[in-house]
Design a protein around this motif. Structure first.
Motif, short mmCIF file in Angstrom:
data_model
loop_
_atom_site.label_atom_id
_atom_site.label_comp_id
_atom_site.label_asym_id
_atom_site.label_seq_id
_atom_site.Cartn_x
_atom_site.Cartn_y
_atom_site.Cartn_z
N UNK A 89 1.69 -84.93 -89.92
CA UNK A 89 3.15 -84.97 -89.81
C UNK A 89 3.66 -86.40 -89.95
N UNK A 90 2.92 -87.39 -89.39
CA UNK A 90 3.33 -88.78 -89.51
C UNK A 90 3.21 -89.29 -90.95
N UNK A 91 2.37 -88.62 -91.72
CA UNK A 91 2.18 -89.04 -93.12
C UNK A 91 3.03 -88.21 -94.08
N UNK A 92 4.02 -87.43 -93.55
CA UNK A 92 4.91 -86.66 -94.40
C UNK A 92 4.54 -85.21 -94.50
N UNK A 93 3.64 -84.71 -93.67
CA UNK A 93 3.24 -83.31 -93.71
C UNK A 93 4.30 -82.40 -93.11
N UNK A 120 9.28 -96.23 -85.81
CA UNK A 120 10.58 -96.79 -85.43
C UNK A 120 11.08 -96.27 -84.10
N UNK A 121 10.32 -95.33 -83.49
CA UNK A 121 10.74 -94.74 -82.23
C UNK A 121 11.57 -93.50 -82.40
N UNK A 122 11.70 -92.97 -83.64
CA UNK A 122 12.50 -91.78 -83.91
C UNK A 122 11.62 -90.53 -83.70
N UNK A 123 12.19 -89.51 -83.06
CA UNK A 123 11.47 -88.26 -82.81
C UNK A 123 11.45 -87.43 -84.08
N UNK A 140 14.03 -93.28 -79.38
CA UNK A 140 13.59 -93.69 -78.05
C UNK A 140 12.86 -95.03 -78.11
N UNK A 141 13.21 -95.86 -79.08
CA UNK A 141 12.55 -97.17 -79.19
C UNK A 141 12.87 -98.07 -78.01
N UNK A 142 13.99 -97.77 -77.30
CA UNK A 142 14.37 -98.63 -76.17
C UNK A 142 13.58 -98.30 -74.91
N UNK A 143 12.90 -97.16 -74.91
CA UNK A 143 12.20 -96.74 -73.70
C UNK A 143 10.95 -97.60 -73.46
N UNK A 144 10.70 -97.91 -72.18
CA UNK A 144 9.52 -98.71 -71.83
C UNK A 144 8.24 -97.97 -72.18
N UNK A 145 8.26 -96.65 -72.07
CA UNK A 145 7.01 -95.94 -72.36
C UNK A 145 6.64 -96.06 -73.84
N UNK A 184 3.72 -92.68 -81.96
CA UNK A 184 3.41 -92.55 -80.53
C UNK A 184 3.62 -91.09 -80.14
N UNK A 185 2.65 -90.50 -79.46
CA UNK A 185 2.78 -89.14 -78.92
C UNK A 185 3.25 -89.24 -77.48
N UNK A 186 4.19 -88.40 -77.08
CA UNK A 186 4.77 -88.46 -75.73
C UNK A 186 4.66 -87.08 -75.09
#
Length: 615
Positions: A89-93, A120-123, A140-145, A184-186
Motif C-alpha cells: 500500500x505504501x508503494x501504491x498498491x 508525510x504523516x498522511x493517513x 498526523x505529522x504533528x503528533x509526537x508518536x 509509520x503504522x499506528x
C-alpha cells in the motif's frame, strides 16, 4: 440494680460505706471513658490497616489487568510493519484492501483503530475507513508518536483523538525499505474494558503519567485532571501538541488528611491510597478505597466489646466490694462453722480409717483367694495332663516294646557277628541299637516333660518339632481309631513364642478331642477326617485343627471354654479351659468354629518368632 445501688450510696456519703461507693462510681466512669477512647483509636487504626492491605491487593490486580492489555497490543505494530500488504500500500498498491484487512485485525484483537501513515504523516489506510470519524486523509505529522517513530523506530503516546475525541494509547512502528523510510503504522488502544474491570475491584482507580496528568480513571470526570498544578511551560507544550485537546488540566479533588486522602467528588469522604508504578511505562497507578464506614464499624465493634468487658468487670468488682463489706458481719458465723466443720471432718476421718482397714482386709482375702484359684487351676492342669497320660500309656508302651524287641534282635545279631569276627556287620548292628535306645529316650523324655507344666519364660519353639511331638504321643490312639491326619507344617524353620511342653499339651488335647469326636460318627465321612495346618499372617502364626466330627450347635460352642461344662458323657469340662489359659499365657488366642453335622475348627494364633539362620 448495680447503678441504683451506686446512686443511693452516693446520696449518703456520711458513712464509710457511702464514701466507698462514691469513689467506686467515679473510678468506674473514668475507666469506661478511657476504655471507649482507646477502643475508638484502636478501631480506627485496625480499619485503616485492613483497608491498606485490601488497597495493596487491589492495586496489584489492577496493574496486572492494565499490563495484560498493554502487552497484548504492543506486539501488533511491529508485526504489521513487516506485513507485505502494508508495504504494498505504501508503494501504491490496493489501499482499500488494506482498509478491510485493518478492520478485520482490529475486530479480532479488540483494538480501537489501526491506521497507516505515509512519509508525510498522511493517513492512507485505516480500520475505521467507513465511519464518519475515519482517519483516512488526516495529517498526523504533528503528533509526537509519529515523530518518535521516525526518530527512534517505535513510540508510545497517550493522547486525546483529534477526530474521535476519545482518549487512548497510540503505539507506532516505523516501516523501512532498507535505509529508506516508507511510513509509520499506528495502533490506537482504548481502555474502556480495563476501566470496567477496575470498577469491579471497588474504590476509585486512576493512572497518571510522569507529569501527574490523569490518563485513565474509573471516575470519568477525573480524566485529564492533574495531581498537582503544572507549570506554565508544561501547559504550553501540552496545548501545542494537542495531546489532551482543550482539557482544562484542573487539580484532582483530593487533599491529604493525616495519612489518608480526602475526596470531594463523586464520593466525599476519607480514603486509603495505594500507589504503584506501572512497569514498562512512565505511569503510576493510584487506588483509593473509602475507609469511613470501615472505621465506624470497627470502632463500634471494639467499643461495644470494651463496654461489655468493663461492665462485667465493674459488676464483678461491685460484687466483691459488697462481699468485703459483709465479711466482717459473717466473721463470727464463719468461725463457728469452721469449728463445726473440723469436728465433722474428724468424725468422718475416723469412719474412713475404719472403712479403709476393712477394705485392706478384704483385698488381702481376695488376693489369697486368687492365689488359691491359681493353684487349683495348676493342679487341674496337671490332673488333665495325667489323665491324658493314662489314655496314651498303652500307645507309649507299644512304642517302647517295638524298639525293645528290635534291640534284642540286633544285640543277638551283634553277638553272632562278633563271634564270626564280622566287624562291619557288628558295627552296623550296634549303631542300630544306639538309634533305638535314643528313640526310647525321646519317647520317655516326651512323656516325662508332658507330665509337668513348665514355668520357664517364653522362647522360640520350632512348630514342626512341637507338632511331631504331639503326633508321636497320639500315634497309638490315631492308629487304633484308623485315622491318618493330614498335616501341613508350613515353611521350614517356622517358630513361635511359647513353651514347647505346654504347646504340645494344647495340641494333644485338641487332636484327642478331634479323634474322640470322629469315632462317634457313623458311617465315616470322606477323608481327610482330621487336618492340621499352619498359616502365616504378618507377625502372627495360626495353627488350625479341623475335624469331620458331628460338630456342635451355637450354645455348645459358646460354653466350650467355660469350666465344668462338657459335651462328653464323662468329661470334666476342663481340657479346653486349660488349653485356653495356656494359649492366653503365651500372648495368643484360641477360638472355635463349629457347624452341626460338619465338624469343628480350632484356631490357635501365636506371635511369630525370628527364624534361626540356616547353616
Amino acid at each position: 440494680m448495680f447503678i441504683r445501688r451506686m446512686v443511693s450510696q452516693a446520696r449518703a456519703p456520711a458513712s464509710p460505706e457511702g464514701w466507698s461507693w462514691l469513689a467506686f462510681g467515679l473510678a468506674a466512669a473514668l475507666l469506661l471513658a478511657i476504655g471507649l477512647i482507646a477502643a475508638a483509636d484502636l478501631g480506627r487504626s485496625r480499619a485503616i490497616a485492613a483497608m491498606d492491605a485490601r488497597a495493596e491487593d487491589g492495586s496489584t490486580l489492577a496493574i496486572a489487568i492494565l499490563r495484560g492489555e498493554l502487552e497484548k497490543q504492543r506486539a501488533l505494530p511491529m508485526i504489521l510493519a513487516r506485513d507485505p500488504d502494508v508495504r504494498s500500500a505504501l508503494s501504491g498498491g490496493n489501499r482499500h484492501a488494506l482498509d478491510l484487512k485493518f478492520a478485520s485485525i482490529a475486530r479480532e484483537t479488540r483494538t480501537a483503530v489501526i491506521y497507516l501513515l505515509d512519509v508525510t504523516g498522511m493517513t492512507i489506510a485505516a480500520s475505521n475507513w467507513d465511519e464518519p470519524t475515519s482517519f483516512v486523509g488526516n495529517d498526523y505529522a504533528f503528533r509526537d508518536y509519529y515523530l518518535g517513530a521516525i526518530l527512534k523506530g517505535a513510540a508510545e503516546q497517550f493522547a486525546l483523538g483529534t477526530v474521535s475525541q476519545r482518549p487512548g494509547l497510540y503505539l507506532t512502528s516505523r516501516i523501512n525499505d532498507g535505509d529508506r523510510l516508507l511510513g509509520v503504522i499506528v495502533v490506537k488502544v482504548e481502555f474502556d474494558r480495563v476501566e470496567a474491570d477496575w470498577r469491579a475491584l471497588g474504590g476509585q482507580i486512576y493512572v497518571a503519567d510522569q507529569r501527574g496528568v490523569v490518563l485513565l480513571s474509573t471516575v470519568p470526570d477525573w480524566r485529564f485532571h492533574v495531581e498537582a498544578p503544572l507549570d506554565e511551560e508544561t501547559q504550553k507544550e501540552i496545548r501545542r501538541s494537542l495531546q489532551f485537546g482543550e482539557a482544562p488540566l484542573l487539580p484532582l479533588p483530593l487533599t491529604p488528611d493525616d495519612g489518608l486522602v480526602q475526596s470531594a467528588a463523586p464520593l466525599s469522604g476519607l480514603n486509603v491510597l495505594s500507589r504503584r508504578d506501572v512497569s514498562t511505562t512512565s505511569w503510576h497507578l493510584d487506588m483509593l478505597l473509602p475507609v469511613d464506614q470501615a472505621i465506624r464499624v470497627e470502632q463500634w465493634r471494639l467499643q461495644t466489646l470494651v463496654a461489655l468487658v468493663l461492665l462485667v468487670g465493674l459488676m464483678l468488682a461491685a460484687f466483691l466490694l459488697r462481699r468485703r463489706q459483709q465479711a466482717a458481719m459473717r466473721l463470727l458465723a464463719a468461725a463457728e462453722a469452721k469449728a463445726e466443720l473440723e469436728r465433722r471432718v474428724e468424725e468422718r476421718t475416723a469412719e474412713l480409717a475404719g472403712s479403709n482397714r476393712k477394705l485392706l482386709e478384704e483385698m488381702a482375702e481376695r488376693a489369697r483367694a486368687q492365689m488359691r484359684l491359681l493353684d487349683m487351676r495348676e493342679e487341674l492342669a496337671k490332673a488333665n495332663r495325667l489323665a491324658t497320660l493314662g489314655q496314651i500309656t498303652a500307645g507309649v508302651a507299644h512304642e517302647i516294646n517295638q524298639p525293645l524287641a528290635a534291640l534284642r534282635t540286633y544285640a543277638e545279631n551283634a553277638r553272632t557277628f562278633v563271634a564270626g569276627k564280622d566287624e562291619g556287620a557288628a558295627t552296623g548292628a550296634l549303631g542300630k541299637i544306639i538309634g533305638l535306645t535314643e528313640r526310647i529316650g525321646t519317647i520317655t523324655e516326651t512323656l516325662r516333660g508332658f507330665a509337668r507344666r513348665g514355668s520357664r519364660a517364653l522362647e522360640p519353639v520350632l512348630l514342626s518339632e512341637a507338632i511331631a511331638g504331639a503326633l508321636m504321643i497320639l500315634d497309638a490312639p490315631l492308629r487304633q481309631a484308623g485315622i491318618t491326619p493330614q498335616v501341613e507344617t508350613g515353611a521350614p524353620g517356622l517358630r513361635v513364642f511359647a513353651r514347647r511342653v505346654e504347646l504340645e499339651q494344647v495340641l494333644v488335647n485338641l487332636l484327642r478331642n478331634a479323634v474322640e469326636a470322629i469315632e462317634t460318627v457313623t458311617p465315616r465321612p470322606a477323608s481327610p477326617l482330621l487336618w492340621l495346618g499352619i498359616a502365616e499372617t504378618g507377625d502372627d502364626v495360626s495353627i488350625v485343627v479341623a475335624d469331620r466330627g458331628p460338630g456342635l450347635d451355637e450354645a455348645a460352642v459358646a460354653a466350650l471354654f467355660t469350666p465344668f461344662r462338657s459335651s462328653k458323657p464323662r468329661g470334666l469340662g476342663l481340657g479346653l479351659v486349660i488349653c485356653h489359659d495356656i494359649v492366653t499365657a503365651f500372648g495368643g488366642t484360641l477360638i472355635a468354629a463349629c457347624k452341626p453335622g460338619e465338624g469343628c475348627i480350632f484356631t490357635i494364633t501365636l506371635r511369630k518368632a525370628q527364624a534361626e539362620p540356616t547353616p
